[in-house]
Every structure is written in C-alpha cells, then in structure tokens.
Design an enzyme around this catalytic site. Structure first.
Site, short mmCIF file in Angstrom:
data_model
loop_
_atom_site.label_atom_id
_atom_site.label_comp_id
_atom_site.label_asym_id
_atom_site.label_seq_id
_atom_site.Cartn_x
_atom_site.Cartn_y
_atom_site.Cartn_z
N GLY A 188 0.16 -44.48 51.56
CA GLY A 188 0.57 -43.56 52.62
C GLY A 188 1.32 -44.29 53.73
CB SER A 189 1.75 -43.41 57.29
OG SER A 189 2.37 -42.17 56.98
CB THR A 190 -1.53 -47.86 55.63
OG1 THR A 190 -1.37 -47.79 54.21
CG2 THR A 190 -2.61 -46.87 56.06
#
Length: 372
Positions: A325-327
């Site tokens: 994801g956005s990590t």
C-alpha cells in the site's frame, strides 16, 4: 599231539607304542598352543574390548541434562524462563498393580486418556525402576488431593522439575515459539549423546532456531550398579554445560503497544531499528498461550485453536502476504531525491489515475477524482 606257537614281535609293538606316545604328545602340544594363543588374544589383543564389557556390567552411564538458557528482551526482561513445577511420577517396579493404580489416579485427579496413553509410551522406553512423569505442572488442588491419599499409592510420589514458562503468553508466542516433548520421529534424527535424558525440544520460533545454543551440552555420571542395575555409588561425573541465555533486540513494551493497537483486528506489526537492523516489534494478532504445549496440550484444546476463525496459530508477521500500500511511497520519494529524478519543489497533479507513457490503460486510484 599238535602244538601252537605264538609269534610275538616286540620290535613292532614298541614302535606302535612309541607312535601313539608321539601322536598324543603332538595333540597335547597343539591344544596347549591353541590355549596360549587364546589367552594372548584375551589378555593383550582384546584386552580393551573385554575390559570395557566387564566395566559395563558394573558401571552405567547416566546423562546429566543441562538447564535450558533464558531468553530476555533488549532491556533484560524475561521472556522465557525455567520455573519449578510439581509433577506426579510413578516407579512401575514399586507398584503392585500398575493398571489399577493408573485407573484410580485418573479418577482422583481427572487425568485424560491422552495423558495415560502418553505415560504408557514413555514408560515402555524406561526400566522398571525408573521414575516417569504422569502429570507435569500440577495445580495446588491436585497436589492437595493426592497428598491426602498418598499412603494408598505405593511407588507414586510428587517431585519437582524445571518447566519452561512464557510469562507474556500470547504477546510473544509467535516470536519465541515454544518447547514441547520430543516425539519418536525427532528422537531418530537428534544426536543421541546430546539429547539422552532430555524430554523437550524447541518446536517453533526462537526456541527452535536457537535450539543448539539454548539446550546446552549434556554431561554424564558413571554410576556403579549391582546385578539388578540399581545405583550404588557415583564413580565419576562430568557436569553439563548449561544452555546459553539469549538477549533479543525485541522490546516487549513496544511489542505490547503494537499488539494492543490492533485491538479487535487480526493483523501484524513489525518495527525494525534502521541503524542496526534489529527487530524491535514482531507482533501477530491474535496469538496463543504457548504454556499448554510445554506440559502437553489436550487434543480438545488443540482442535479448538485450529478450528478458530481468527487462526491464532497462524504467524501473520512471518507468513502473512499483504500488499504494501502507501507505506512504500516515502521510500520511492526518497529514491527519487537521492538520484535527482525529482526535486523538493516539484509538484504533480493527481487526477485519480496514472498512465504509463504511450499506454492508454489507466491505473486508477482508490479515491475517485484523485488527491489533487
């Protein structure tokens, strides 16, 4: 009147007698030579072998099991320890009717059939005068119940043992794993000299990965015995090398914070110290209590863990596959800055999708309309 004359050849008789004497002498000489050869073999050539056999008839080697190493977190808090526990042990040779005794103990202490069967398997591997545990980790109530009727159970007694204990239970279960009884398959592959006398081995996690270091090195004692193989005296002993203690980079307080932050959700949290690469947090929720596995978890309890919808035995931090994801975005941005592909002042408009050069397909954002 006819007369009979006997012709006697003294010379032939003397020669025959002499030949018999020589043959007997040669036979005696041959037998004596064989006896001498055999004596030489027994006393000189085979001396060490037969001396060892003779010694084994009176000296038995008993293993001295090392104490398993302790596991600490980075601040010295104990994550896995050895605690004193009370066990109910039986010496079959001193019990008039073993089956009747087991039946009465089962009724008195509510012992499951599984534990009775496990005891029977272990007993068959031991000599009749060897003490074998039927129950490990007895409660105060069980101790009190047996103490009242102790005189009616010859050959049965309560003894103390060191048992592995995990004070943080489900909080550290997927990191540490647990130790449990050595099964028959493992017994065939383990070094016989090192695990003679040992009953438990690391099954999962840190306990399994560092089994050699935690277990230590088994010592031995040379015990003089009588013809019934009973111990009389200790002739010599080599003390065991105790298992090494492990200090992890894990911070159990941070571990608890991460575990509690997941609340009722199933998931995993892993935190790594960037400078050293040390793992600070390795949390998987839900966890499970590893302590029942040490003393012998019942089939009912194990089936409940396996059948649970939340899958507490599944190590999500290690085996779970999750999209990043956005990590991953900060790392891509840092890489762009490092290689001068972008600048601090550069801006990009997000219309809600992304297109590769000369490609009509749109990779859409989860947010319709984009982030601006």
């Amino acid at each position: 009147m006819s007369r009979f004359y006997t012709i006697k050849d003294n010379r032939v008789e003397n020669r025959l007698f002499l030949n018999r004497i020589i043959a007997a002498f040669l036979l005696i000489l041959l037998l004596s030579a064989g006896l001498v050869v055999r004596l030489v073999y027994l006393q000189i050539v085979g001396h060490e072998h037969y001396a060892t056999l003779a010694k084994d008839n009176s000296i038995k080697i008993e293993p001295l099991v090392p104490t398993r190493g302790i596991i600490y977190d980075r601040h010295g808090k104990v994550l896995a320890e050895n605690t004193q526990s009370f066990s109910l042990e039986l010496i079959p040779e001193q019990i008039p009717d073993l089956n009747d005794t087991l039946a009465r103990l089962q009724k008195l202490l509510d012992i499951s059939d599984e534990k009775i069967e496990l005891y029977q398997r272990q007993r068959k591997r031991q000599k009749g005068f060897t003490s074998t545990a039927l129950l490990i980790g007895m409660t105060d109530e069980e101790i009190a119940k047996f103490a009242v009727v102790r005189p009616y159970f010859p050959g049965v007694d309560i003894k103390t043992r060191l048992v592995r204990n995990y004070p943080y239970k489900e909080l550290s279960s997927h990191v540490l794993g647990y130790v449990s009884r050595i099964n028959e398959t493992e017994m065939k592959t383990l070094p016989a000299a090192e695990y003679r006398g040992s009953t438990h081995i690391g099954k999962l996690g840190i306990e399994a990965a560092y089994e050699t270091q935690l277990h230590g090195k088994t010592g031995y004692a040379e015990i003089e015995t009588n013809v019934q193989a009973r111990a009389i005296n200790t002739v010599n002993s080599v003390p065991p090398d105790q298992g090494a203690s492990l200090y992890l980079t894990l911070d159990i307080d941070l571990q608890k914070t991460a575990y509690d932050a997941l609340e009722e959700f199933n998931g995993a949290v892993v935190a790594i110290e960037i400078k050293t690469g040390g793992v600070l947090v390795f949390a998987s929720r839900p966890g499970f209590d590893p302590n029942p596995f040490v003393v012998g978890i019942s089939n009912e309890e194990y089936q409940a863990l396996q059948a649970s919808d939340s899958q507490p035995l599944y190590n999500r931090a290690l085996r779970g596959l999750y999209p990043p994801g956005s990590t991953m975005k900060p790392f891509i941005a840092l890489a762009g800055l490092e290689y001068n592909a972008i600048s601090y002042e550069q801006k990009h408009f997000c219309p809600g999708y992304y297109q590769l050069p000369n490609v009509t397909h749109k990779y859409r954002d989860w947010k319709k309309g984009g982030h601006g």
